[in-house]
Motif scaffolding. Sequence first.
Motif, mmCIF file in Angstrom:
data_model
loop_
_atom_site.group_PDB
_atom_site.id
_atom_site.type_symbol
_atom_site.label_atom_id
_atom_site.label_comp_id
_atom_site.label_asym_id
_atom_site.label_seq_id
_atom_site.Cartn_x
_atom_site.Cartn_y
_atom_site.Cartn_z
ATOM 1 N N GLY A 18 -4.999 -6.800 9.383
ATOM 2 C CA GLY A 18 -6.033 -6.270 8.491
ATOM 3 C C GLY A 18 -5.492 -5.987 7.097
ATOM 4 N N LEU A 19 -4.326 -5.367 7.044
ATOM 5 C CA LEU A 19 -3.707 -5.068 5.743
ATOM 6 C C LEU A 19 -3.373 -6.360 5.004
ATOM 7 C CD1 LEU A 19 -2.480 -2.921 3.773
ATOM 8 C CD2 LEU A 19 -0.320 -3.336 4.962
ATOM 9 N N CYS A 62 4.735 -2.506 0.768
ATOM 10 C CA CYS A 62 5.737 -2.634 1.830
ATOM 11 C C CYS A 62 5.708 -1.392 2.735
ATOM 12 C CB CYS A 62 7.115 -2.829 1.195
ATOM 13 S SG CYS A 62 8.403 -3.185 2.385
ATOM 14 N N ARG A 63 5.570 -0.200 2.148
ATOM 15 C CA ARG A 63 5.469 1.042 2.930
ATOM 16 C C ARG A 63 4.216 1.014 3.799
ATOM 17 N NH1 ARG A 63 8.692 5.230 1.398
ATOM 18 N NH2 ARG A 63 7.329 6.935 1.935
ATOM 19 N N ALA A 64 3.097 0.566 3.206
ATOM 20 C CA ALA A 64 1.835 0.501 3.940
ATOM 21 C C ALA A 64 1.980 -0.444 5.134
ATOM 22 C CB ALA A 64 0.705 0.035 3.024
ATOM 23 N N ARG A 65 2.644 -1.579 4.931
ATOM 24 C CA ARG A 65 2.832 -2.534 6.023
ATOM 25 C C ARG A 65 3.736 -1.929 7.102
ATOM 26 N NH1 ARG A 65 4.287 -6.859 8.720
ATOM 27 N NH2 ARG A 65 2.810 -8.563 8.757
ATOM 28 N N ASP A 66 4.767 -1.196 6.694
ATOM 29 C CA ASP A 66 5.655 -0.560 7.664
ATOM 30 C C ASP A 66 4.887 0.465 8.496
ATOM 31 O OD1 ASP A 66 8.259 -0.291 8.838
ATOM 32 O OD2 ASP A 66 8.465 1.617 7.778
ATOM 33 N N ILE A 67 4.044 1.253 7.840
ATOM 34 C CA ILE A 67 3.218 2.236 8.552
ATOM 35 C C ILE A 67 2.299 1.519 9.542
ATOM 36 C CG2 ILE A 67 1.274 3.854 8.269
ATOM 37 C CD1 ILE A 67 4.011 5.086 7.693
ATOM 38 N N CYS A 68 1.651 0.435 9.099
ATOM 39 C CA CYS A 68 0.762 -0.314 9.993
ATOM 40 C C CYS A 68 1.534 -0.868 11.185
ATOM 41 C CB CYS A 68 0.072 -1.445 9.231
ATOM 42 S SG CYS A 68 -1.233 -0.865 8.129
ATOM 43 N N SER A 69 2.773 -1.300 10.958
ATOM 44 C CA SER A 69 3.560 -1.873 12.046
ATOM 45 C C SER A 69 4.050 -0.806 13.023
ATOM 46 C CB SER A 69 4.748 -2.670 11.495
ATOM 47 O OG SER A 69 5.747 -1.803 11.003
ATOM 48 N N ASP A 104 -2.951 7.721 3.517
ATOM 49 C CA ASP A 104 -2.527 7.799 2.107
ATOM 50 C C ASP A 104 -1.065 7.391 2.039
ATOM 51 O OD1 ASP A 104 -4.996 8.830 1.392
ATOM 52 O OD2 ASP A 104 -4.312 10.903 1.290
ATOM 53 N N VAL A 105 -0.765 6.428 1.183
ATOM 54 C CA VAL A 105 0.609 5.943 1.026
ATOM 55 C C VAL A 105 1.083 6.281 -0.377
ATOM 56 C CG1 VAL A 105 2.108 3.923 1.028
ATOM 57 C CG2 VAL A 105 0.243 4.079 2.686
ATOM 58 N N GLU A 106 2.102 7.133 -0.458
ATOM 59 C CA GLU A 106 2.715 7.500 -1.731
ATOM 60 C C GLU A 106 4.204 7.174 -1.667
ATOM 61 O OE1 GLU A 106 1.503 11.340 -3.328
ATOM 62 O OE2 GLU A 106 -0.047 11.431 -1.786
ATOM 63 N N SER A 107 4.885 7.361 -2.767
ATOM 64 C CA SER A 107 6.304 6.983 -2.813
ATOM 65 C C SER A 107 7.174 7.880 -1.935
ATOM 66 C CB SER A 107 6.814 6.979 -4.248
ATOM 67 O OG SER A 107 6.670 8.259 -4.814
ATOM 68 N N GLU A 108 6.819 9.141 -1.757
ATOM 69 C CA GLU A 108 7.636 10.061 -0.964
ATOM 70 C C GLU A 108 7.060 10.368 0.415
ATOM 71 O OE1 GLU A 108 10.677 11.340 -1.839
ATOM 72 O OE2 GLU A 108 10.509 9.976 -3.544
ATOM 73 N N ILE A 109 5.744 10.472 0.487
ATOM 74 C CA ILE A 109 5.068 10.942 1.707
ATOM 75 C C ILE A 109 3.980 9.948 2.107
ATOM 76 C CG2 ILE A 109 3.482 12.742 2.596
ATOM 77 C CD1 ILE A 109 6.176 13.889 2.420
ATOM 78 N N VAL A 110 3.794 9.798 3.407
ATOM 79 C CA VAL A 110 2.648 9.070 3.944
ATOM 80 C C VAL A 110 1.860 10.076 4.783
ATOM 81 C CG1 VAL A 110 1.944 7.281 5.558
ATOM 82 C CG2 VAL A 110 3.767 6.819 3.918
ATOM 83 N N ARG A 111 0.551 10.097 4.569
ATOM 84 C CA ARG A 111 -0.317 11.017 5.307
ATOM 85 C C ARG A 111 -1.290 10.234 6.177
ATOM 86 N NH1 ARG A 111 0.098 13.388 0.515
ATOM 87 N NH2 ARG A 111 -1.741 12.402 -0.348
ATOM 88 N N LEU A 112 -1.314 10.573 7.455
ATOM 89 C CA LEU A 112 -2.345 10.065 8.353
ATOM 90 C C LEU A 112 -3.402 11.168 8.435
ATOM 91 C CD1 LEU A 112 -0.208 8.601 11.297
ATOM 92 C CD2 LEU A 112 -0.782 7.552 9.108
#
Length: 140
Positions: A18-19, A62-69, A104-112
């Motif tokens: 999806g991403l 890249c962070r967003a893809r890592d979170i999705c994976s 939410d994907v930011e440079s330091e934190i990811v929030r689910l």
Amino acid sequence: PMTTFPRNRYDVEEFTRGLDSSPVGRDGNDICISFEISNHENGDLTIYFPGCETEPTAALLCRARDICSRISELDNLVQQSCEKEWRRIGLPIENYELYLAHIDVESEIVRLEYYGTKMNTQWDAQFRQTEDGNWAKVNF
């Protein structure tokens, strides 16, 4: 009523596909990518990039893809935490029936960001990437 806290609720392949196949768009002023997923209250999921004025950087994508994976693994940590709190405190189980509303994907934190399915509640699970590339819980 729910008697367990389900694990492996989200399909990693569905999230990464999806991403990868969805365009960057806007939700109001917010830069985001939205895509359809099954097993979801709204039918789709949105990944936001707070602070981005236009396209997200390659690093944020890249962070967003890592979170999705790793979405199943991270959601399982949330479910485990909710189950532990439920057993300790004993509130009605409806307080812990949550679904993933957005990310939410930011440079330091990811929030689910989670919303309640029965109770009017909203809660976010924050993760920070460690030096070894894994994700550590921040606020739960």
